[in-house]
Scaffold this active site. Structure first.
Site, short mmCIF file in Angstrom:
data_model
loop_
_atom_site.label_atom_id
_atom_site.label_comp_id
_atom_site.label_asym_id
_atom_site.label_seq_id
_atom_site.Cartn_x
_atom_site.Cartn_y
_atom_site.Cartn_z
N ASP A 70 -3.48 7.72 11.62
CA ASP A 70 -3.04 6.39 11.15
C ASP A 70 -1.54 6.13 11.31
OD1 ASP A 70 -1.93 8.09 9.29
OD2 ASP A 70 -3.45 7.71 7.77
N GLU A 118 -10.29 11.60 12.92
CA GLU A 118 -9.98 11.33 11.50
C GLU A 118 -10.14 9.84 11.20
OE1 GLU A 118 -6.14 11.62 9.09
OE2 GLU A 118 -6.84 13.69 8.97
N GLU A 128 0.08 2.84 7.06
CA GLU A 128 -1.03 3.63 7.59
C GLU A 128 -2.40 2.98 7.40
OE1 GLU A 128 1.43 4.83 5.72
OE2 GLU A 128 2.41 6.38 6.92
N HIS A 188 7.31 11.92 1.66
CA HIS A 188 7.88 11.12 2.75
C HIS A 188 7.35 9.70 2.84
CE1 HIS A 188 4.27 11.06 5.27
NE2 HIS A 188 4.05 12.28 4.84
N ARG A 221 6.62 6.01 3.20
CA ARG A 221 7.56 4.89 3.35
C ARG A 221 7.52 3.95 2.15
NH1 ARG A 221 9.83 3.06 8.60
NH2 ARG A 221 9.66 4.83 9.98
N HIS A 254 11.74 16.43 4.25
CA HIS A 254 11.42 15.67 5.47
C HIS A 254 12.71 15.18 6.11
CE1 HIS A 254 9.57 12.51 7.93
NE2 HIS A 254 8.38 13.02 7.66
C1 UD1 Z 1 5.55 9.18 10.03
C2 UD1 Z 1 4.31 8.30 9.94
C3 UD1 Z 1 3.46 8.66 8.73
C4 UD1 Z 1 3.17 10.16 8.69
C5 UD1 Z 1 4.48 10.91 8.78
C6 UD1 Z 1 4.24 12.40 8.81
C7 UD1 Z 1 4.51 5.98 10.69
C8 UD1 Z 1 5.03 4.62 10.40
N1 UD1 Z 1 4.74 6.90 9.78
O1 UD1 Z 1 6.38 8.83 8.94
O2 UD1 Z 1 2.24 7.96 8.78
O3 UD1 Z 1 2.50 10.44 7.49
O4 UD1 Z 1 5.17 10.54 9.97
O5 UD1 Z 1 5.41 13.11 8.52
O6 UD1 Z 1 3.92 6.21 11.72
N2 UD1 Z 1 13.03 12.26 11.86
C9 UD1 Z 1 13.80 13.20 12.52
N3 UD1 Z 1 13.17 14.23 13.15
C10 UD1 Z 1 11.83 14.40 13.13
C11 UD1 Z 1 11.05 13.47 12.43
C12 UD1 Z 1 11.65 12.39 11.81
O7 UD1 Z 1 15.02 13.09 12.55
O8 UD1 Z 1 11.34 15.38 13.71
C13 UD1 Z 1 13.68 11.12 11.20
C14 UD1 Z 1 14.23 10.09 12.19
O9 UD1 Z 1 15.46 9.58 11.72
C15 UD1 Z 1 13.16 8.98 12.16
C16 UD1 Z 1 12.74 9.05 10.69
O10 UD1 Z 1 12.76 10.44 10.37
O11 UD1 Z 1 13.64 7.73 12.55
C17 UD1 Z 1 11.40 8.45 10.36
O12 UD1 Z 1 10.37 8.93 11.20
P1 UD1 Z 1 9.01 8.06 11.40
O13 UD1 Z 1 8.08 8.80 12.27
O14 UD1 Z 1 9.35 6.67 11.79
O15 UD1 Z 1 8.43 7.95 9.94
P2 UD1 Z 1 7.93 9.05 8.94
O16 UD1 Z 1 8.38 8.65 7.60
O17 UD1 Z 1 8.30 10.38 9.46
N1 UDP Z 2 3.88 20.91 7.00
C1 UDP Z 2 4.64 21.79 7.77
N2 UDP Z 2 5.93 22.06 7.37
C2 UDP Z 2 6.50 21.48 6.29
C3 UDP Z 2 5.71 20.57 5.52
C4 UDP Z 2 4.41 20.30 5.92
O1 UDP Z 2 4.17 22.36 8.76
O2 UDP Z 2 7.66 21.76 5.98
C5 UDP Z 2 2.50 20.60 7.44
C6 UDP Z 2 1.43 20.69 6.38
O3 UDP Z 2 0.87 21.98 6.34
C7 UDP Z 2 0.42 19.64 6.84
C8 UDP Z 2 1.26 18.61 7.57
O4 UDP Z 2 2.50 19.25 7.84
O5 UDP Z 2 -0.50 20.17 7.78
C9 UDP Z 2 1.47 17.39 6.72
O6 UDP Z 2 2.43 16.57 7.32
P1 UDP Z 2 3.13 15.37 6.56
O7 UDP Z 2 3.11 15.61 5.09
O8 UDP Z 2 4.44 15.15 7.22
O9 UDP Z 2 2.24 14.12 6.98
P2 UDP Z 2 0.89 13.48 6.37
O10 UDP Z 2 -0.15 14.52 6.33
O11 UDP Z 2 1.24 12.91 5.03
O12 UDP Z 2 0.59 12.39 7.34
#
Ligand code: UD1
Ligand code: UDP
Length: 378
Positions: free
Chosen positions: A98, A120, A134, A216, A218, A249
């Site tokens: 999602d 999923e 999502e 994390h 939003r 995160h």
């Molecule tokens: C995203 C997904 C969310 C998912 C989550 C898992 C969307 C809108 N959100 O949220 O559904 O549950 O990932 O973690 O699709 N960033 C880094 N390095 C990384 C990852 C993120 O620097 O490896 C920072 C960047 O500044 C980026 C920000 O995090 O712009 C947000 O990342 P983004 O993927 O847009 O949203 P998440 O909150 O991570």
């Molecule tokens: N996870 C990881 N390292 C971390 C935190 C989480 O590998 O420091 C793994 C966790 O085991 C799970 C997945 O990341 O499988 C969950 O990701 P996240 O919480 O970012 O996203 P969501 O599941 O909420 O979409």
């Protein structure tokens, strides 16, 4: 016979974890030409997973930017993916879950008339604003997908009630359990890896309980995160004999609350996101998990770890019904109260820590692949 062409597209850490076992399985199929495309909506957190599972993408859209907006993610993915879809011409595009990558990749494929398989599928809260964005992403992806891989019966029923044809849905279990088992197996057989993890997590003390925290969402950025962090700080003050470990995160919108409120407290360890095997190791060593994550709600029950979910609704009711996951919302007082109960009341703790596995037994990827094979034989 001509090989089927499948393109898997994903971009964030959880998608990578949950798709890794399926990718490794499809790669061994002789009748399929598989290509892996990462959007890199996440960069570092995605690369951690790819490295652990030794997955080398064929295409890397490399779209992540700091503090990215959802619309910028959609537009960059659509622009770059169009070219790949047009050239590779897959018979099927597989997407997961999602995220914005899920939606953008599905919509781009749909616009080119390519079949989509949604893994999923069918998770719903019934509230379009929670989780945001999502819930909308998964509904939109359902509407334009051809095949729907539902992790549970409840998810299948959600899809049926929205008019999805029964013949195009299969209940598979969640591939996160496949990933968990695969990673635990690798951990068991690789002593060097285990020693490295133990070195990295040297702060784990045998005689101290750990509360593991992640967050994390939003929709919680802003006042929600302030409230969550204040609750954790108070809990750390009340329970000096407990360690609070929080892999934070990389979203700057999360970090700007977590570090100022929770930094500089001896029993709170703020660390960077952990690679997957290290995180599993830490989950296993934890006493309670406090999270707003989706994937962790699915993994932790099978490890017998009680999960308190800092959200008001969940699309994963199965573990809540079984009693191993509890929704505690984002209210400061409520979070404190629920954690205190679990820390103090052995009976309540024992009830919640029963190992329970409503998300499958590690066969989800195999079921997905055999369904795809059957559909394309017809
Ligand atoms: C995203 C997904 C969310 C998912 C989550 C898992 C969307 C809108 N959100 O949220 O559904 O549950 O990932 O973690 O699709 N960033 C880094 N390095 C990384 C990852 C993120 O620097 O490896 C920072 C960047 O500044 C980026 C920000 O995090 O712009 C947000 O990342 P983004 O993927 O847009 O949203 P998440 O909150 O991570
Ligand atoms: N996870 C990881 N390292 C971390 C935190 C989480 O590998 O420091 C793994 C966790 O085991 C799970 C997945 O990341 O499988 C969950 O990701 P996240 O919480 O970012 O996203 P969501 O599941 O909420 O979409």
């Amino acid at each position: 016979m001509k090989k089927k062409k499948i393109l898997v597209v994903f971009g964030t850490r959880p998608e990578a974890i949950k798709l890794a076992p399926l990718i490794l399985l499809i790669k061994r199929q002789k009748n399929v030409s598989l290509k892996v495309c990462i959007t890199a909506q996440h960069r570092e957190m995605l690369d951690q997973v790819l490295k652990f599972f030794s997955i080398k993408p064929d295409y890397d859209l490399n779209i992540m930017s700091k503090n990215q907006s959802i619309n910028s993610v959609v537009s960059r993915i659509s622009n770059k993916l169009d070219n790949i879809l047009t050239k590779f011409k897959p018979d099927l595009v597989l997407v997961h879950g999602d995220t914005t990558t899920t939606f953008a990749a599905s919509f781009s494929s749909f616009n080119l008339g390519i079949d989509i398989g949604h893994i999923e599928a069918g998770l719903r809260t019934g509230n379009i604003l929670s989780p945001w964005p999502e819930e909308a992403n998964r509904i939109l992806t359902t509407v334009i997908s051809k095949f729907h891989f539902a992790p549970t019966l409840k998810a299948k029923n959600n899809l049926l009630s929205e008019g999805v044809k029964k013949k195009n849905i299969i209940v598979t279990g969640n591939t996160v359990i496949d990933a968990l088992f695969l990673a635990m197996d690798i951990l068991k057989r690789n002593n060097k890896l285990l020693l490295n993890i133990q070195k990295k997590l040297h702060f784990i003390k045998k005689n101290r309980r750990i509360i593991l925290i992640t967050g994390h969402r939003r929709e919680n950025l802003g006042s929600g995160f302030k409230s969550i962090c204040k609750a954790i700080k108070q809990l750390a003050n009340k329970n000096e004999d407990v360690d609070f470990v929080y892999p934070v995160h990389l979203n700057p919108g999360v970090r700007k609350y977590v570090f100022p409120i929770l930094g500089n407290k001896k029993n709170i360890k703020l660390i960077n996101p952990l690679d997957y095997p290290s995180f599993i190791y830490l989950m296993n060593k934890s006493f309670i998990i406090l999270t707003d994550s989706g994937g962790i709600q699915e993994e932790a029950p099978s490890l017998g770890k009680p999960v308190l979910v800092m959200r008001n609704v969940t699309e994963r009711p199965e573990a809540v019904i079984a009693g191993t996951v509890k929704l505690v919302g984002i209210n400061e007082e409520k979070i404190i109260k629920e954690v205190q109960i679990l820390l103090k009341d052995k009976m309540v703790y024992r009830k919640m820590s029963k190992a329970h596995n409503p998300y499958g037994n590690g066969n989800a990827s195999r079921k997905i692949l055999s369904f795809i094979n059957k559909k394309y034989e017809q």
